[in-house]
Design a protein around this motif. Sequence first.
Motif, PDB file in Angstrom:
ATOM      1  N   ALA A 655      42.442  35.314  45.957  1.00  0.00           N
ATOM      2  CA  ALA A 655      40.952  34.935  46.019  1.00  0.00           C
ATOM      3  C   ALA A 655      40.328  36.351  45.648  1.00  0.00           C
ATOM      4  O   ALA A 655      39.400  36.514  44.929  1.00  0.00           O
ATOM      5  N   LEU A 656      40.777  37.215  46.463  1.00  0.00           N
ATOM      6  CA  LEU A 656      40.230  38.724  46.457  1.00  0.00           C
ATOM      7  C   LEU A 656      40.764  39.455  45.121  1.00  0.00           C
ATOM      8  O   LEU A 656      39.881  40.098  44.679  1.00  0.00           O
ATOM      9  N   VAL A 657      41.953  39.160  44.447  1.00  0.00           N
ATOM     10  CA  VAL A 657      42.150  39.605  43.240  1.00  0.00           C
ATOM     11  C   VAL A 657      41.135  39.041  42.206  1.00  0.00           C
ATOM     12  O   VAL A 657      40.723  39.671  41.232  1.00  0.00           O
ATOM     13  N   GLU A 658      40.799  37.769  42.362  1.00  0.00           N
ATOM     14  CA  GLU A 658      39.832  37.156  41.422  1.00  0.00           C
ATOM     15  C   GLU A 658      38.467  37.792  41.483  1.00  0.00           C
ATOM     16  O   GLU A 658      37.691  38.023  40.338  1.00  0.00           O
ATOM     17  N   LYS A 659      38.128  38.171  42.593  1.00  0.00           N
ATOM     18  CA  LYS A 659      36.797  38.712  42.844  1.00  0.00           C
ATOM     19  C   LYS A 659      36.878  40.209  42.184  1.00  0.00           C
ATOM     20  O   LYS A 659      35.738  40.557  41.694  1.00  0.00           O
ATOM     21  N   LEU A 660      38.037  40.907  42.354  1.00  0.00           N
ATOM     22  CA  LEU A 660      38.085  42.335  41.797  1.00  0.00           C
ATOM     23  C   LEU A 660      37.991  42.220  40.024  1.00  0.00           C
ATOM     24  O   LEU A 660      37.421  42.628  39.620  1.00  0.00           O
ATOM     25  N   LYS A 661      38.672  41.113  39.461  1.00  0.00           N
ATOM     26  CA  LYS A 661      38.504  40.763  38.152  1.00  0.00           C
ATOM     27  C   LYS A 661      37.001  40.493  37.611  1.00  0.00           C
ATOM     28  O   LYS A 661      36.602  41.061  36.614  1.00  0.00           O
ATOM     29  N   THR A 662      36.385  39.875  38.463  1.00  0.00           N
ATOM     30  CA  THR A 662      34.860  39.382  38.283  1.00  0.00           C
ATOM     31  C   THR A 662      34.333  40.585  38.293  1.00  0.00           C
ATOM     32  O   THR A 662      33.272  40.922  37.298  1.00  0.00           O
ATOM     33  N   LEU A 663      34.495  41.462  39.190  1.00  0.00           N
ATOM     34  CA  LEU A 663      33.657  43.123  39.220  1.00  0.00           C
ATOM     35  C   LEU A 663      34.007  43.575  37.912  1.00  0.00           C
ATOM     36  O   LEU A 663      33.189  44.426  37.556  1.00  0.00           O
ATOM     37  N   GLN A 664      35.361  43.510  37.737  1.00  0.00           N
ATOM     38  CA  GLN A 664      35.850  44.462  36.662  1.00  0.00           C
ATOM     39  C   GLN A 664      35.087  44.057  35.283  1.00  0.00           C
ATOM     40  O   GLN A 664      34.477  44.994  34.623  1.00  0.00           O
ATOM     41  N   ALA A 665      34.894  42.705  34.987  1.00  0.00           N
ATOM     42  CA  ALA A 665      34.121  42.182  33.844  1.00  0.00           C
ATOM     43  C   ALA A 665      32.641  42.736  33.809  1.00  0.00           C
ATOM     44  O   ALA A 665      31.964  43.016  32.988  1.00  0.00           O
ATOM     45  N   ARG A 666      32.187  42.656  35.154  1.00  0.00           N
ATOM     46  CA  ARG A 666      30.821  42.845  35.230  1.00  0.00           C
ATOM     47  C   ARG A 666      30.574  44.450  35.175  1.00  0.00           C
ATOM     48  O   ARG A 666      29.405  44.923  34.696  1.00  0.00           O
ATOM     49  N   HIS A 667      31.162  45.344  35.940  1.00  0.00           N
ATOM     50  CA  HIS A 667      30.887  46.491  36.184  1.00  0.00           C
ATOM     51  C   HIS A 667      31.783  47.654  35.619  1.00  0.00           C
ATOM     52  O   HIS A 667      31.555  48.951  35.799  1.00  0.00           O
ATOM     53  N   GLY A 668      33.001  47.257  35.294  1.00  0.00           N
ATOM     54  CA  GLY A 668      33.929  48.287  34.578  1.00  0.00           C
ATOM     55  C   GLY A 668      35.260  48.304  35.083  1.00  0.00           C
ATOM     56  O   GLY A 668      35.598  47.661  36.470  1.00  0.00           O
ATOM     57  N   ASP A 669      35.853  49.091  34.571  1.00  0.00           N
ATOM     58  CA  ASP A 669      37.689  49.344  34.990  1.00  0.00           C
ATOM     59  C   ASP A 669      37.699  49.772  36.230  1.00  0.00           C
ATOM     60  O   ASP A 669      38.889  49.598  36.588  1.00  0.00           O
ATOM     61  N   ARG A 670      36.931  50.382  37.003  1.00  0.00           N
ATOM     62  CA  ARG A 670      37.043  50.829  38.099  1.00  0.00           C
ATOM     63  C   ARG A 670      37.523  49.821  39.272  1.00  0.00           C
ATOM     64  O   ARG A 670      38.059  50.333  40.330  1.00  0.00           O
ATOM     65  N   PHE A 671      37.155  48.661  38.984  1.00  0.00           N
ATOM     66  CA  PHE A 671      37.563  47.339  39.844  1.00  0.00           C
ATOM     67  C   PHE A 671      38.628  46.626  39.338  1.00  0.00           C
ATOM     68  O   PHE A 671      39.108  45.747  40.040  1.00  0.00           O
ATOM     69  N   ALA A 672      39.721  47.437  38.577  1.00  0.00           N
ATOM     70  CA  ALA A 672      40.817  46.563  38.145  1.00  0.00           C
ATOM     71  C   ALA A 672      41.782  46.560  39.185  1.00  0.00           C
ATOM     72  O   ALA A 672      41.949  47.544  40.011  1.00  0.00           O
ATOM     73  N   PRO A 673      42.239  45.535  39.592  1.00  0.00           N
ATOM     74  CA  PRO A 673      43.374  45.339  40.784  1.00  0.00           C
ATOM     75  C   PRO A 673      44.405  46.548  40.674  1.00  0.00           C
ATOM     76  O   PRO A 673      45.057  46.709  39.474  1.00  0.00           O
ATOM     77  N   ARG A 674      44.639  47.225  41.591  1.00  0.00           N
ATOM     78  CA  ARG A 674      45.641  48.245  41.655  1.00  0.00           C
ATOM     79  C   ARG A 674      46.903  47.910  41.862  1.00  0.00           C
ATOM     80  O   ARG A 674      47.282  46.633  42.195  1.00  0.00           O
ATOM     81  N   PRO A 675      48.036  48.589  41.611  1.00  0.00           N
ATOM     82  CA  PRO A 675      49.511  47.938  41.724  1.00  0.00           C
ATOM     83  C   PRO A 675      49.707  47.650  43.527  1.00  0.00           C
ATOM     84  O   PRO A 675      49.186  48.436  44.208  1.00  0.00           O
ATOM     85  N   GLY A 676      50.400  46.760  43.531  1.00  0.00           N
ATOM     86  CA  GLY A 676      50.743  46.201  44.742  1.00  0.00           C
ATOM     87  C   GLY A 676      49.921  44.743  45.389  1.00  0.00           C
ATOM     88  O   GLY A 676      50.603  44.423  46.399  1.00  0.00           O
ATOM     89  N   TRP A 677      49.296  44.350  44.507  1.00  0.00           N
ATOM     90  CA  TRP A 677      48.696  42.944  45.112  1.00  0.00           C
ATOM     91  C   TRP A 677      49.722  41.630  44.929  1.00  0.00           C
ATOM     92  O   TRP A 677      49.616  40.681  45.355  1.00  0.00           O
ATOM     93  N   ASP A 678      50.864  41.909  44.307  1.00  0.00           N
ATOM     94  CA  ASP A 678      51.997  41.051  44.436  1.00  0.00           C
ATOM     95  C   ASP A 678      52.752  41.087  45.556  1.00  0.00           C
ATOM     96  O   ASP A 678      53.846  40.409  45.494  1.00  0.00           O
ATOM     97  N   ASN A 679      52.617  42.121  46.500  1.00  0.00           N
ATOM     98  CA  ASN A 679      53.365  42.191  47.562  1.00  0.00           C
ATOM     99  C   ASN A 679      53.349  40.950  48.578  1.00  0.00           C
ATOM    100  O   ASN A 679      52.345  40.515  48.980  1.00  0.00           O
ATOM    101  N   PRO A 680      54.698  40.316  48.886  1.00  0.00           N
ATOM    102  CA  PRO A 680      54.554  39.233  49.671  1.00  0.00           C
ATOM    103  C   PRO A 680      53.805  39.291  51.016  1.00  0.00           C
ATOM    104  O   PRO A 680      53.394  38.386  51.658  1.00  0.00           O
TER     105      PRO A 680
END
Length: 687
Positions: A655-680
Amino acid sequence: MLPGLDGLRFSHWQAARREDGIVVLALDRQDAAVNALSQDVLIELGDIVERLAIDPPKGVVFRSAKPSGFIAGADLKEFQEFDRKGTVDDAIRRGQAVFQKVAELPCPTVAAIHGFCMGGGTELALACDYRVASNHGSTRIGLPETKLGIFPGWGGSARLPRLVGAPAAMDMMLTGRTLSASAARGIGLVDKLAEPAVLEDAAAALALKGLQRPFGQRFKGWASNTWPARKVLAPQMAKQVARKAKKDQYPAPYALISTWERAGGKGIQARLDAERRAVVKLAGTATARNLIRIFFLTERLKGLGGKDHGIRHVHVVGAGVMGGDIAAWSAYKGFEVTLQDREQRFIDGALERAQALFAKKVRDEAKRPAVAARLKGDLAGDGVAAADLVIEAIIENPEAKRALYETLEPRLKPDALLTTNTSSIPLDELREHIDRPAQFAGLHYFNPVASMPLVEIVQHDRLDPATVQRLAAFCKALDKFPVPVAGTPGFLVNRVLFPYMLEAATAYAEGIPGVVIDKAAVRFGMPMGPIELIDTVGLDVAQGVGAELSPFLGLQLPAALATVEPGKRGKKDGQGIYAWKDGRAVKPEAPQGYAAPSDLEDRLILPLLNEAVACLHDGVVADADLLDAGVIFGTGFAPFRGGPIQHIRAAGADALVEKLKTLQARHGDRFAPRPGWDNPLLRQPPE
């Protein structure tokens, strides 16, 4: 075997009858360094007390057989297990029942307290008729359960208000504050003080002779718990609590007040029942689970360093705010300290601040001169040759630091450690040209030094692990929590904190009022807003950290941090983004009718979480628990949420990754999900 106790075999309690007829029950929990009240300990105590009630002695004294202290409280690991099994109610009932048996013994009972007496230990003491405490300085008595998201549940909240009066009792429980033996005597919690060597004798004598408490204390214990008093005092207490904690974030203090207001005038069993119901409910909250987890994180951090640091003399180079305060705190904690700078006026200013610290921390005026004498100004740097540890705390400039090391290192003792308080410079940039890199590390403190509990031990690829151990032990001696971190830019805390502060400055530059930005962060649970934080650390410091971290993180500095006007660096100048008066920010009100953007909280918090995930992915710390501990103790990140990684698990990583992607689309690439979100690890249930 004592009469009445025949046939009982004890694992944790030692029973002995004195010549004066007093039975002494000494707790020595089996296979444990300190006494904690497990269910086995309680069951055994219950059996003993039942037998004593059949054939009562002249009196019973409860004491500890361990030199470290009386009782540290309940066994929290066992408590966590009861929470997982859903049997907290049973555990609370058992503790209450055993202590009520103690209270109903048909003979005088006395608790003989030395060292620490916390939580359940204090509740056992409250179930006794009297309490005698060692007057040694190490004696501390407290009911700190609100710090764990609950409140005293084995009779503490039912008994203490009747003993010392509701105002003093509630203050002690609501704050979780511990009292010295003399302070406890002052409020009537302790009846007598005694020298450690005669503590048991003093307790036995009190059991035999008894004691009539002063009329004022007895009247206060009655009057402050009447229905009118509770109706007047409870709202006042809740109002005071609200200044520091929100009910939805920290429900325990409010539940304690409410329980006392409703049941404080009833009989003991009704008070115990109300206490139990409230504590069981609190124990199931995320706040309690997270705060108990944080307790264990602190224990882990304390365990990182042993006792053998081999450091007696500390030499600090740089008498600015950080260097001067590091020197003062080290002297306060017992180290010999020399403080060097290029001009005497900087040293003099640091020594003045040190005197203010000593005046605040060393309450016995007679002891202050000895503490102050441990800190000496050293313009020429003569202390380097005698130092076991040198801490460099000069400007954030790699060239200046390396030039300083060239002059320091040839003068160091062979086993001395050289450290830097850099807040962001990678240690690989600083260790070049150092002859003994194995003994060089970062020792990164946080401002203000006296109140921030974390120190990052910054590592590099040529550092000797033994150096880390020595530095961790040194931090422990300073009453600080050490967290070993990789020496990459920003280390852990500043790397996680910088995107949060940067986004706040960006939002401010867009025209969102600073007070609105700060309120959004505080509402989430941060101790202060990010705009106020920028002013507090200093715009110049934020700019320096930003210059180091922005290229590394691929971020751009907004105008508020790109250029800093002289005399407008923030709190230290009395003017920054806010004006400052008497140490407080003067925040302009938001325009009337102004509505904060709906995504403001996400804009502030998600960059912090995003970078925390990247830090875990990059191995900046060894594991998720150390990351959560470092960010909580280094930034004040909402403790009730358990740290960034724990919060991600609770909120849902996807859910947080989706929020980051929404912010990325709205405010810019500084909100792009960083490496590591696939960590179990991020998708495990919250611990």
